[in-house]
Design a protein around this motif. Structure first.
Motif, PDB file in Angstrom:
ATOM      1  N   GLU A  75       0.835  -1.194   0.000  1.00  0.00           N
ATOM      2  CA  GLU A  75       0.000   0.000   0.000  1.00  0.00           C
ATOM      3  C   GLU A  75       0.868   1.241   0.000  1.00  0.00           C
ATOM      4  OE1 GLU A  75      -3.425   2.189   2.765  1.00  0.00           O
ATOM      5  OE2 GLU A  75      -2.142   0.602   3.592  1.00  0.00           O
ATOM      6  N   ALA A  97      -9.185  -8.604  10.126  1.00  0.00           N
ATOM      7  CA  ALA A  97      -9.683  -7.315  10.609  1.00  0.00           C
ATOM      8  C   ALA A  97     -10.717  -7.546  11.699  1.00  0.00           C
ATOM      9  CB  ALA A  97     -10.286  -6.500   9.475  1.00  0.00           C
ATOM     10  N   TYR A  99     -13.825  -5.580  14.048  1.00  0.00           N
ATOM     11  CA  TYR A  99     -14.755  -4.458  14.009  1.00  0.00           C
ATOM     12  C   TYR A  99     -15.631  -4.451  15.255  1.00  0.00           C
ATOM     13  CZ  TYR A  99     -13.724  -4.545   8.981  1.00  0.00           C
ATOM     14  OH  TYR A  99     -13.096  -4.551   7.752  1.00  0.00           O
ATOM     15  N   ARG A 129     -13.868  -0.275  12.145  1.00  0.00           N
ATOM     16  CA  ARG A 129     -12.679  -1.139  12.232  1.00  0.00           C
ATOM     17  C   ARG A 129     -11.844  -0.757  13.446  1.00  0.00           C
ATOM     18  NH1 ARG A 129      -7.756  -0.288  10.338  1.00  0.00           N
ATOM     19  NH2 ARG A 129      -8.479   1.403   8.971  1.00  0.00           N
ATOM     20  N   SER A 132      -6.335  -4.326  12.354  1.00  0.00           N
ATOM     21  CA  SER A 132      -6.146  -5.179  11.187  1.00  0.00           C
ATOM     22  C   SER A 132      -4.690  -5.587  11.086  1.00  0.00           C
ATOM     23  CB  SER A 132      -6.599  -4.474   9.903  1.00  0.00           C
ATOM     24  OG  SER A 132      -6.007  -3.194   9.782  1.00  0.00           O
ATOM     25  N   ARG A 133      -4.470  -6.751  10.485  1.00  0.00           N
ATOM     26  CA  ARG A 133      -3.108  -7.247  10.322  1.00  0.00           C
ATOM     27  C   ARG A 133      -3.080  -8.321   9.244  1.00  0.00           C
ATOM     28  NH1 ARG A 133      -4.819 -10.321  14.883  1.00  0.00           N
ATOM     29  NH2 ARG A 133      -4.344 -12.558  14.683  1.00  0.00           N
ATOM     30  N   LYS A 150       1.054  -5.588  11.346  1.00  0.00           N
ATOM     31  CA  LYS A 150      -0.090  -4.725  11.601  1.00  0.00           C
ATOM     32  C   LYS A 150      -0.110  -3.573  10.609  1.00  0.00           C
ATOM     33  CE  LYS A 150      -0.320  -5.657  16.576  1.00  0.00           C
ATOM     34  NZ  LYS A 150      -0.291  -5.063  17.934  1.00  0.00           N
ATOM     35  N   GLY A 151      -1.304  -3.124  10.243  1.00  0.00           N
ATOM     36  CA  GLY A 151      -1.439  -1.998   9.326  1.00  0.00           C
ATOM     37  C   GLY A 151      -2.878  -1.820   8.891  1.00  0.00           C
ATOM     38  N   LYS A 152      -3.133  -0.770   8.137  1.00  0.00           N
ATOM     39  CA  LYS A 152      -4.484  -0.502   7.642  1.00  0.00           C
ATOM     40  C   LYS A 152      -4.774  -1.274   6.357  1.00  0.00           C
ATOM     41  CE  LYS A 152      -4.705   4.159   9.613  1.00  0.00           C
ATOM     42  NZ  LYS A 152      -4.871   5.597   9.325  1.00  0.00           N
ATOM     43  N   ASN A 156     -11.333  -0.030   4.450  1.00  0.00           N
ATOM     44  CA  ASN A 156     -12.311   0.990   4.785  1.00  0.00           C
ATOM     45  C   ASN A 156     -12.461   1.041   6.310  1.00  0.00           C
ATOM     46  OD1 ASN A 156     -14.645   2.609   5.035  1.00  0.00           O
ATOM     47  ND2 ASN A 156     -15.460   1.845   3.108  1.00  0.00           N
ATOM     48  N   PRO A 157     -12.417   2.222   6.927  1.00  0.00           N
ATOM     49  CA  PRO A 157     -12.569   2.283   8.391  1.00  0.00           C
ATOM     50  C   PRO A 157     -13.969   1.919   8.876  1.00  0.00           C
ATOM     51  CG  PRO A 157     -12.476   4.490   7.455  1.00  0.00           C
ATOM     52  CD  PRO A 157     -12.150   3.543   6.342  1.00  0.00           C
ATOM     53  N   ASP A 184     -10.688   1.190   0.837  1.00  0.00           N
ATOM     54  CA  ASP A 184     -10.917   2.601   0.553  1.00  0.00           C
ATOM     55  C   ASP A 184     -11.165   2.823  -0.934  1.00  0.00           C
ATOM     56  OD1 ASP A 184     -10.673   3.505   3.152  1.00  0.00           O
ATOM     57  OD2 ASP A 184      -8.503   3.793   3.008  1.00  0.00           O
TER      58      ASP A 184
END
Length: 202
Positions: A75, A97, A99, A129, A132-133, A150-152, A156-157, A184
């Motif tokens: 990303e 992820a 939520y 969210r 996430s990983r 780990k990361g986004k 989408n949040p 996103d």
């Protein structure tokens, strides 16, 4: 709503097809892609005694999407893509992820006693969210390795699903389809999770 759900997750395109010829890394493995829902709190607003009502509550959803091959997500500011890792072999390669979720369901019951009732509920489930990983397990030069990143990952949040739930007494089945893309907008092709499975109600 209150209970535990276990389901299998498929990634669909905007034409309700699970094939991504130009983005092969989203052709994931539904048999190893799972969703667990832990629905802790429930409140029902009665409209017609115990037979019809509006249900809301609070829960947690944990989704795990399994890649078919040795894809590694990449990303940057504008793009989410993946490349094939030709060095390491992965036996497990998943995007996970978690939520926080809130439902809004219209519920119908055939009996005032929930232990003897068939039920049908339909509506929306919104989510935010929390984490996430990516988790990978593999083999390199005869040695097993495990790694977590780990990361986004362009996720989408928020999420918003249409859902249908039906069953009898404490057991049921459910299906949910995301109304918002998993990632996103503009980062990659539109991807919509479809989940179906079984429920055990509290």
């Amino acid at each position: 709503w209150a209970g535990i759900d276990f389901g299998f997750t498929m990634l669909m395109n905007n034409e309700f097809d699970n094939n991504f010829p130009d983005y092969p890394y989203w052709n994931t493995d539904p048999a190893r892609s799972h969703t667990w829902n832990l629905n802790l709190l429930e409140h029902k607003f009665k409209l017609v005694k115990e037979y019809v009502g509006i249900t809301t509550g609070l829960g947690f959803s944990f989704t795990s999407v399994a890649f078919n091959n040795n894809y590694v997500l990449f990303e940057d500011a504008d793009t989410l893509t993946a490349f094939m890792d030709t060095v390491y072999g992965y036996s497990k390669n998943k995007l996970k992820a978690a939520y926080l979720t809130v439902p809004l369901l219209l519920e119908f019951n055939t009996n005032a006693d929930s232990d003897k009732s068939f039920y049908l509920a339909a509506g929306l489930v919104g989510g935010v969210r929390l984490a996430s990983r990516v988790q990978r397990t593999g083999d390199y030069d005869g040695k097993e390795f495990r790694e977590k990143e780990k990361g986004k990952f362009g996720l989408n949040p928020f999420k918003l699903e249409g859902t249908v739930r039906l069953g009898y007494s404490n057991w049921g089945a459910f299906a949910s389809y995301s109304l918002l893309p998993l990632f996103d907008s503009g980062k990659t092709v539109e991807v919509y999770p479809l989940t179906f499975g079984l429920s055990m109600n509290f």
